[in-house]
Each structure stands twice: as C-alpha cells, then as structure tokens.
Design an enzyme around this catalytic site. Structure first.
Site, PDB file in Angstrom:
ATOM      1  N   HIS A 286       0.804  -1.218   0.000  1.00 51.19           N
ATOM      2  CA  HIS A 286       0.000   0.000   0.000  1.00 51.19           C
ATOM      3  C   HIS A 286       0.835   1.264   0.000  1.00 51.19           C
ATOM      4  CE1 HIS A 286      -2.970   2.988   0.719  1.00 51.19           C
ATOM      5  NE2 HIS A 286      -2.393   3.341   1.836  1.00 51.19           N
ATOM      6  N   CYS A 287       2.010   1.236   0.619  1.00 53.64           N
ATOM      7  CA  CYS A 287       2.706   2.500   0.882  1.00 53.64           C
ATOM      8  C   CYS A 287       3.743   2.903  -0.153  1.00 53.64           C
ATOM      9  CB  CYS A 287       3.360   2.433   2.264  1.00 53.64           C
ATOM     10  SG  CYS A 287       2.165   2.397   3.614  1.00 53.64           S
ATOM     11  N   ILE A 288       4.720   2.060  -0.412  1.00 56.53           N
ATOM     12  CA  ILE A 288       5.883   2.497  -1.184  1.00 56.53           C
ATOM     13  C   ILE A 288       5.519   2.930  -2.607  1.00 56.53           C
ATOM     14  CG2 ILE A 288       8.199   1.892  -1.965  1.00 56.53           C
ATOM     15  CD1 ILE A 288       8.431   0.007   0.363  1.00 56.53           C
TER      16      ILE A 288
END
Length: 449
Positions: A286-288
């Site tokens: 989800h983040c990088i």
C-alpha cells in the site's frame, strides 16, 4: 487530615488507558487494523472492530481469519478479551478512542483518493462524544488530519463538539499516528516498533501517547499531525528512491554483463554508509508505490515540484513494462512471440510469503501479457482464486505446478519460499526470473532480469 485532589479530566482519561478500562474502536479490519486490534486485545483492552464488509465481520465474529499470517486462535483469544466486530457505527458512542485504519489509494490520475477516510469520518461523526480520542493511521499527505478530518468531525456531529486544543477546552481530541506494518516480517515484534504520534494540540498528543504507550514499548511524540504525516512519507519515499536506484542500475548492469545482485552483496559488506536495497519487477504494497505521488500532489499546492521523488516513482512504475520486454526477448530466442504463447506467472502477492495483493506488480504484468495476446495463468499458494479489486478484474483460478513443461515461459514475479526453484527450472522450457530466486542454479533456460 490531608485530602487527595480529584484527578483532572485529562488524568482520568489517561488513567483509563493505563488500567486498560478504555474501550478501543478500530475502523478497518484489514492488514493494518486487524493486527492492531489483536495487539490491543493482547494487552487486555476491550476492542471493537468496525468494517463496512459484512463478510469480514461475520468471519471475525465466528472466530476465523481471512489473513494468512493471523491464525484463528488469535482471533478467538481476542474474543475472550472482549473483541468483536461490527458494521454498526453507532457503537462508536461507546468507545473511549477510535483509530482509523482505512485504505488511501491513488485514483486513475495518480492523485490521492481519500474517499474511505471521508466516508469513515461521515460514519463516526454522528456518534462521537466529549473527551473521545480519534486517531488517523492511514498513510496520507501532510495536512490531511487538520484540513480534512478535523473539519468533518466538527461539522458532522450533532452536538456541536469541537477539537480541544488546550487542557481547558472541552471537546474531542484528534491525532495522527502512522501505521508501520510490514507484512511477513517476523524479525521485529509489533510492540517493538516505535510509535510516532502527532496531536492537534498538546493534550491530544499526550492522550495518544498514553494509549499507544500501553501496547508499544516506545512512543515518539512530534509537534503536529503534519510532522507525523510527513514522517511516514519520508520512511517510504526513502525506500522508493533507493529501490528505483537499484532498479535502474540493474538495467545498466544487464547491458554490461554484470550481476547486480553480486554487486549489492559486495557493497553491503561495507560496515557504514550503505544499506542494501534490491531490484524487482516493480513495487507493491500500500505505501511504497503510492507515497511519492501523495507528496508530489501536495507539493504542487505550494508551487513546488518534487522532481527527484517523481523520477523514482516513474522508474519503479516502469519496471513491469521492462519485465514484459524481457519476456518478449526470452520468447524470441525460442522463436516465439508473446501473442499466442502460454505463460505462467509464479506469485501474485506483492512480496514473498504473504497473502497481500495491494498494488502488486504481478497484476500489471499479467494484464499486460493478456493485452498482448498471451494465454496467461498463475500459481500462488496464498490465492486459490483472484477476482476483482480496485484496479483489476482477473477472475482467475490458481493453476497447479504439475504441467510446467507445457508453458512457453514461466515468470517468477514473487519469490515465495515454498517454491522448489531447481525443480521449476528442470521442468520448464524457459524461466524468466525477476527476483534472483534461481541464484546458484546454472541453466541456459534461465533469463534473469
């Protein structure tokens, strides 16, 4: 005769966290919210999990799990501590603290999609009460808590409640604390990961620190929600930029006949000034893959371009297309084209040994191969079937590995440890390895990219 002064409201709230009397509500029973709920339950807090998906709620309330790394026994143990899940947001009124752990994806224009945060605030606002602590954990751009969460909470509640900025104020308390989940990481216990908290005022910071301090060994207070929001982005953009660096170097090394993994292994022997990052078929999770675009979008509001960060995002986004080029080259050496070829993708998860598809490059590679006319199949021990997601519609079923020789190419996109790579190479016509999973195996069937 001496008398003990009555505790202040702030002290009374903090005391409830210290004694585990506080009721904790967590919105979003996904890869962040459910592990957090279990962490609170393990510390004897009574936790209520909120989710809009009835099937998730029913699964949890029946003592079962839908996340591979979370066992049914953990859910059942949490239930003994008072955990239950619900789709009824009116139960927010019974909570002392509400923690929001909902998705914050990108839209089709690669801009922040905060609809889940907005919808959550709209669902909980009618039920909030004085002295309640509300914390956003979802990854987002600096300013979200103050610019979106606070105004919607204040205008959406029927009691005229405002955010309390000082100890003298009565109202709700709002903070941001970035999640630091790393699915599949068993080397660091969750409670050993320091928790960053930034409140809308010193009271909110103090209350958030008291709550998280009950389950995490270390809490790191910062001066504002924006600092906490930017902290999360820095952590992940740091990784994004360095992964982009090695992804670009990998492409150069391939042209030069140099093994980038050998280079990284040699460089990481340096005891200072270097941290190893590894190339791959693209970024997942989800983040990088998302954080650089959140920050670049926000930066444009200040007439500022994050050129370095945007370039890293572009390099990583282009990696699945690079993999497609390598598959085409490998098939060409076997007098085949992608169109009409039978191709097996090994691994759909965004990284090894987890059941998480979020932003996985495997999905992009699979769809690109389909678009080019290939017959595409997949194998992943964590996904018996794959249907619809926010950005894909595959409707596929897991394919066994008993006919590897029937495929024109087998593409290793996720290097699950359950795979026998020697056997895969022996039984396949062509193996495209995007993860260095076949390291040490000598065969002219392997194309490493």
């Amino acid at each position: 005769m001496t008398t003990t002064a009555a505790p202040t409201r702030l002290e009374a709230i903090k005391r409830k966290f210290e004694t585990r009397e506080a009721r904790i509500g967590i919105v979003g029973m996904g890869y962040v919210g459910l592990p957090l709920a279990l962490l609170f339950s393990n510390e004897r807090f009574r936790v209520t999990g909120f989710d809009i998906a009835p099937e998730k709620v029913d699964t949890l309330n029946s003592g079962r799990s839908y996340i591979v790394r979370i066992l049914p026994e953990q859910i059942q143990s949490a239930q003994l501590a008072g955990f239950h899940a619900t789709v009824d947001y009116s139960e927010v009124a019974q909570m002392d603290a509400v923690i929001i752990c909902v998705p914050t994806p990108l839209d089709k224009h690669h801009e922040p999609d905060l609809r889940y945060v907005r919808e959550t605030i709209e669902s909980i606002a009618p039920h909030i009460h004085t002295d309640q602590l509300i914390v956003l954990e979802s990854t987002t751009y600096p300013g979200t808590t103050e610019e979106l969460v606070v105004p919607r909470l204040e205008t959406g509640n029927p009691h005229g409640l405002r955010v309390a900025r000082n100890a003298e104020d009565q109202g709700i308390h709002v903070a941001f604390s970035p999640e630091r989940e790393d699915p599949g990481n068993d080397t660091v216990a969750r409670h050993d990961i320091p928790k960053v908290v930034g409140g809308c005022g010193p009271v909110a910071s103090e209350l958030a620190a008291a709550m998280y301090g009950a389950i995490f060994r270390k809490v790191v207070p910062v001066s504002s929600p924006s600092v906490a929001e930017m902290t999360k982005l820095l952590e992940n953009i740091y990784r994004c930029v360095n992964i982009a660096l090695v992804n670009e170097l990998k492409q150069l090394c391939m042209k030069m006949g140099i093994d980038i993994h050998e280079v990284i292994d040699a460089a990481k022997t340096k005891p200072f000034g270097f941290q190893p990052f590894y190339p791959g078929p693209g970024l997942g999770g989800h983040c990088i893959p998302i954080d650089p675009f959140y920050l670049s979008w926000k930066a444009r509001q200040y007439d500022f371009r994050t050129r370095f960060i945007e370039l890293a995002g572009e390099v990583n986004t282009a990696m699945p297309y690079f993999v497609i080029d390598q598959i085409a080259a490998g098939l060409n050496d076997h007098a085949k084209s992608i169109k009409g070829s039978k191709i097996l993708i090994l691994g759909l998860a965004y990284k090894r040994d987890i059941d998480d598809l979020r932003e996985s490059p495997s999905l992009t590679i699979l769809e690109l191969l389909r678009d080019k006319g290939a017959q595409v199949f997949y194998n992943d021990p964590y996904f018996p079937t794959v249907g619809h997601g926010r950005h894909y519609a595959l409707n596929m079923t897991n394919t066994p590995l008993d006919t590897l020789g029937s495929y024109d190419a087998v593409v290793i996109v996720t290097d699950h440890t359950t795979y026998n790579y020697q056997q895969i190479v022996d039984q396949s016509k062509l193996v495209i390895d995007t993860r260095n999973a076949t390291k040490g195996i000598v065969s002219n069937k392997i194309l490493r990219c």
